[in-house]
Design a protein around this motif. Structure first.
Motif, PDB file in Angstrom:
ATOM      1  N   ASP A   1       0.857  -1.181   0.000  1.00 24.87           N
ATOM      2  CA  ASP A   1       0.000   0.000   0.000  1.00 24.87           C
ATOM      3  C   ASP A   1       0.898   1.238   0.000  1.00 24.87           C
ATOM      4  N   GLU A   2       0.259   2.388  -0.148  1.00 27.67           N
ATOM      5  CA  GLU A   2       0.946   3.666  -0.100  1.00 27.67           C
ATOM      6  C   GLU A   2       0.264   4.537   0.942  1.00 27.67           C
ATOM      7  N   THR A   3       1.022   5.486   1.473  1.00 23.93           N
ATOM      8  CA  THR A   3       0.439   6.462   2.380  1.00 23.93           C
ATOM      9  C   THR A   3       1.034   7.827   2.078  1.00 23.93           C
ATOM     10  N   ARG A   4       0.226   8.840   2.281  1.00 27.54           N
ATOM     11  CA  ARG A   4       0.692  10.210   2.055  1.00 27.54           C
ATOM     12  C   ARG A   4       1.298  10.739   3.346  1.00 27.54           C
ATOM     13  N   ILE A   5       2.465  11.348   3.209  1.00 29.14           N
ATOM     14  CA  ILE A   5       3.163  11.950   4.341  1.00 29.14           C
ATOM     15  C   ILE A   5       3.357  13.417   3.998  1.00 29.14           C
ATOM     16  N   GLY A   6       3.036  14.305   4.907  1.00 28.48           N
ATOM     17  CA  GLY A   6       3.257  15.719   4.625  1.00 28.48           C
ATOM     18  C   GLY A   6       2.598  16.613   5.647  1.00 28.48           C
ATOM     19  N   LEU A   7       2.799  17.886   5.439  1.00 32.78           N
ATOM     20  CA  LEU A   7       2.158  18.868   6.298  1.00 32.78           C
ATOM     21  C   LEU A   7       0.857  19.289   5.657  1.00 32.78           C
ATOM     22  N   LYS A   8      -0.191  19.283   6.422  1.00 31.20           N
ATOM     23  CA  LYS A   8      -1.493  19.657   5.906  1.00 31.20           C
ATOM     24  C   LYS A   8      -1.911  20.983   6.508  1.00 31.20           C
ATOM     25  N   THR A   9      -2.458  21.812   5.680  1.00 29.46           N
ATOM     26  CA  THR A   9      -3.005  23.064   6.164  1.00 29.46           C
ATOM     27  C   THR A   9      -4.287  22.747   6.923  1.00 29.46           C
ATOM     28  N   ILE A  10      -4.431  23.309   8.113  1.00 31.81           N
ATOM     29  CA  ILE A  10      -5.650  23.094   8.878  1.00 31.81           C
ATOM     30  C   ILE A  10      -6.738  23.959   8.263  1.00 31.81           C
ATOM     31  N   SER A  11      -7.795  23.299   7.851  1.00 31.45           N
ATOM     32  CA  SER A  11      -8.871  24.064   7.213  1.00 31.45           C
ATOM     33  C   SER A  11      -9.926  24.440   8.251  1.00 31.45           C
ATOM     34  N   GLY A  12     -10.705  25.384   7.916  1.00 35.36           N
ATOM     35  CA  GLY A  12     -11.761  25.851   8.794  1.00 35.36           C
ATOM     36  C   GLY A  12     -12.175  27.254   8.392  1.00 35.36           C
ATOM     37  N   ARG A  13     -12.987  27.849   9.187  1.00 33.32           N
ATOM     38  CA  ARG A  13     -13.468  29.198   8.878  1.00 33.32           C
ATOM     39  C   ARG A  13     -12.420  30.253   9.192  1.00 33.32           C
ATOM     40  N   LYS A  14     -12.448  31.304   8.408  1.00 32.67           N
ATOM     41  CA  LYS A  14     -11.545  32.419   8.634  1.00 32.67           C
ATOM     42  C   LYS A  14     -12.302  33.688   8.257  1.00 32.67           C
ATOM     43  N   ILE A  15     -12.191  34.713   9.077  1.00 28.87           N
ATOM     44  CA  ILE A  15     -12.902  35.960   8.804  1.00 28.87           C
ATOM     45  C   ILE A  15     -12.153  36.740   7.728  1.00 28.87           C
ATOM     46  N   THR A  16     -12.860  37.066   6.660  1.00 30.91           N
ATOM     47  CA  THR A  16     -12.292  37.866   5.569  1.00 30.91           C
ATOM     48  C   THR A  16     -13.359  38.865   5.125  1.00 30.91           C
ATOM     49  N   ALA A  17     -12.960  39.750   4.262  1.00 33.55           N
ATOM     50  CA  ALA A  17     -13.939  40.691   3.696  1.00 33.55           C
ATOM     51  C   ALA A  17     -14.927  39.918   2.832  1.00 33.55           C
ATOM     52  N   ARG A  18     -16.102  40.457   2.683  1.00 33.87           N
ATOM     53  CA  ARG A  18     -17.153  39.825   1.895  1.00 33.87           C
ATOM     54  C   ARG A  18     -16.639  39.568   0.461  1.00 33.87           C
ATOM     55  N   GLY A  19     -16.794  38.312  -0.002  1.00 40.75           N
ATOM     56  CA  GLY A  19     -16.390  37.941  -1.350  1.00 40.75           C
ATOM     57  C   GLY A  19     -14.911  37.596  -1.502  1.00 40.75           C
ATOM     58  N   VAL A  20     -14.158  37.693  -0.425  1.00 39.65           N
ATOM     59  CA  VAL A  20     -12.740  37.360  -0.485  1.00 39.65           C
ATOM     60  C   VAL A  20     -12.553  35.950   0.070  1.00 39.65           C
ATOM     61  N   LYS A  21     -11.982  35.097  -0.760  1.00 35.04           N
ATOM     62  CA  LYS A  21     -11.738  33.715  -0.344  1.00 35.04           C
ATOM     63  C   LYS A  21     -10.382  33.640   0.362  1.00 35.04           C
ATOM     64  N   PRO A  22     -10.345  33.078   1.584  1.00 28.03           N
ATOM     65  CA  PRO A  22      -9.066  32.983   2.301  1.00 28.03           C
ATOM     66  C   PRO A  22      -8.125  32.023   1.585  1.00 28.03           C
ATOM     67  N   LYS A  23      -6.841  32.337   1.622  1.00 26.40           N
ATOM     68  CA  LYS A  23      -5.835  31.471   1.013  1.00 26.40           C
ATOM     69  C   LYS A  23      -4.939  30.925   2.110  1.00 26.40           C
ATOM     70  N   GLY A  24      -4.654  29.630   2.015  1.00 26.59           N
ATOM     71  CA  GLY A  24      -3.771  28.990   2.975  1.00 26.59           C
ATOM     72  C   GLY A  24      -2.425  28.689   2.343  1.00 26.59           C
ATOM     73  N   LYS A  25      -1.497  28.276   3.163  1.00 29.42           N
ATOM     74  CA  LYS A  25      -0.189  27.898   2.662  1.00 29.42           C
ATOM     75  C   LYS A  25      -0.325  26.644   1.804  1.00 29.42           C
ATOM     76  N   VAL A  26       0.572  26.512   0.855  1.00 22.27           N
ATOM     77  CA  VAL A  26       0.580  25.329   0.000  1.00 22.27           C
ATOM     78  C   VAL A  26       1.000  24.125   0.832  1.00 22.27           C
ATOM     79  N   GLN A  27       0.285  23.028   0.661  1.00 19.26           N
ATOM     80  CA  GLN A  27       0.650  21.807   1.355  1.00 19.26           C
ATOM     81  C   GLN A  27       1.776  21.126   0.584  1.00 19.26           C
ATOM     82  N   TRP A  28       2.759  20.634   1.287  1.00 19.07           N
ATOM     83  CA  TRP A  28       3.783  19.841   0.619  1.00 19.07           C
ATOM     84  C   TRP A  28       3.705  18.435   1.178  1.00 19.07           C
ATOM     85  N   GLN A  29       3.938  17.494   0.300  1.00 22.65           N
ATOM     86  CA  GLN A  29       3.736  16.108   0.679  1.00 22.65           C
ATOM     87  C   GLN A  29       4.542  15.186  -0.224  1.00 22.65           C
TER      88      GLN A  29
END
Length: 185
Positions: free
Chosen positions: A22-50
């Motif tokens: 089998d295979e497994t993914r190893i890496g750092l994952k960005t924790i997702s969830g709600r984030k307060i931003t201005a109306r219509g602005v989509k929050p951006k997280g760090k790129v996950q590397w794996q």
């Protein structure tokens, strides 16, 4: 039956061994969830590397072989099969795999000493190596590597801690060992 087929029909020579893959993914994952931003602005997280850790384990002995790849695809799986074949040149390997597209790709050229045994679809619990991944990742749970290189160092240290005895204790399920003893593998 599969071992008989490999020896008598295909004409393979060598010790017959059963491995789970089998295979497994190893890496750092960005924790997702709600984030307060201005109306219509989509929050951006760090790129996950794996990266992906491909592996096989032998339930009867705990012997294993692991290799790191950048992707989970048929090209990487082909390289992995070739590496396994070269690592165990004097063995006929019956390799239990899941039904991932990378494992079923028509362009795969299965090495002569490997026979793929597909487990039922959507049944990861039937593959003992899943417990190896779980045990492996438990040791990495509270580690906070700063980059991918540091994560690789942690991964290698963790793999070194997983001796044949440890792996055999994790994957040596009674019903598998009994089936292997009856099959004389």
């Amino acid at each position: 039956m599969i071992a008989w087929f490999g020896i008598n029909i295909i004409g393979l020579n060598g010790k017959v061994r059963f491995f789970c893959q089998d295979e497994t993914r190893i890496g750092l994952k960005t924790i997702s969830g709600r984030k307060i931003t201005a109306r219509g602005v989509k929050p951006k997280g760090k790129v996950q590397w794996q990266f992906y850790l491909y592996g096989i384990v032998e339930p009867s002995t705990g012997e294993s072989f692991f290799y790191e790849f950048t992707h989970l695809n048929s090209e990487c799986f082909q390289v992995f099969l070739n590496l396994v074949s070269a690592h165990f040149p004097d063995s006929i390997i019956i390799m239990q795999v899941d039904q991932a597209g990378a494992h079923r790709a028509k362009r795969l050229k299965i090495p002569q000493n490997i026979i793929l045994l597909f487990q039922p679809a959507h049944a990861p619990e039937t593959n003992p190596i899943e417990r190896v991944w779980q045990h492996f990742k438990l040791g990495l749970r509270w580690e906070l590597p700063k980059d991918l290189d540091q994560l690789r160092v942690l991964m290698r240290e963790r793999l070194e801690e997983m001796t044949q005895e440890v792996i055999a204790a994790i994957v040596g399920w009674d019903y598998i060992l009994e089936a292997l003893s009856v099959a004389a593998i």
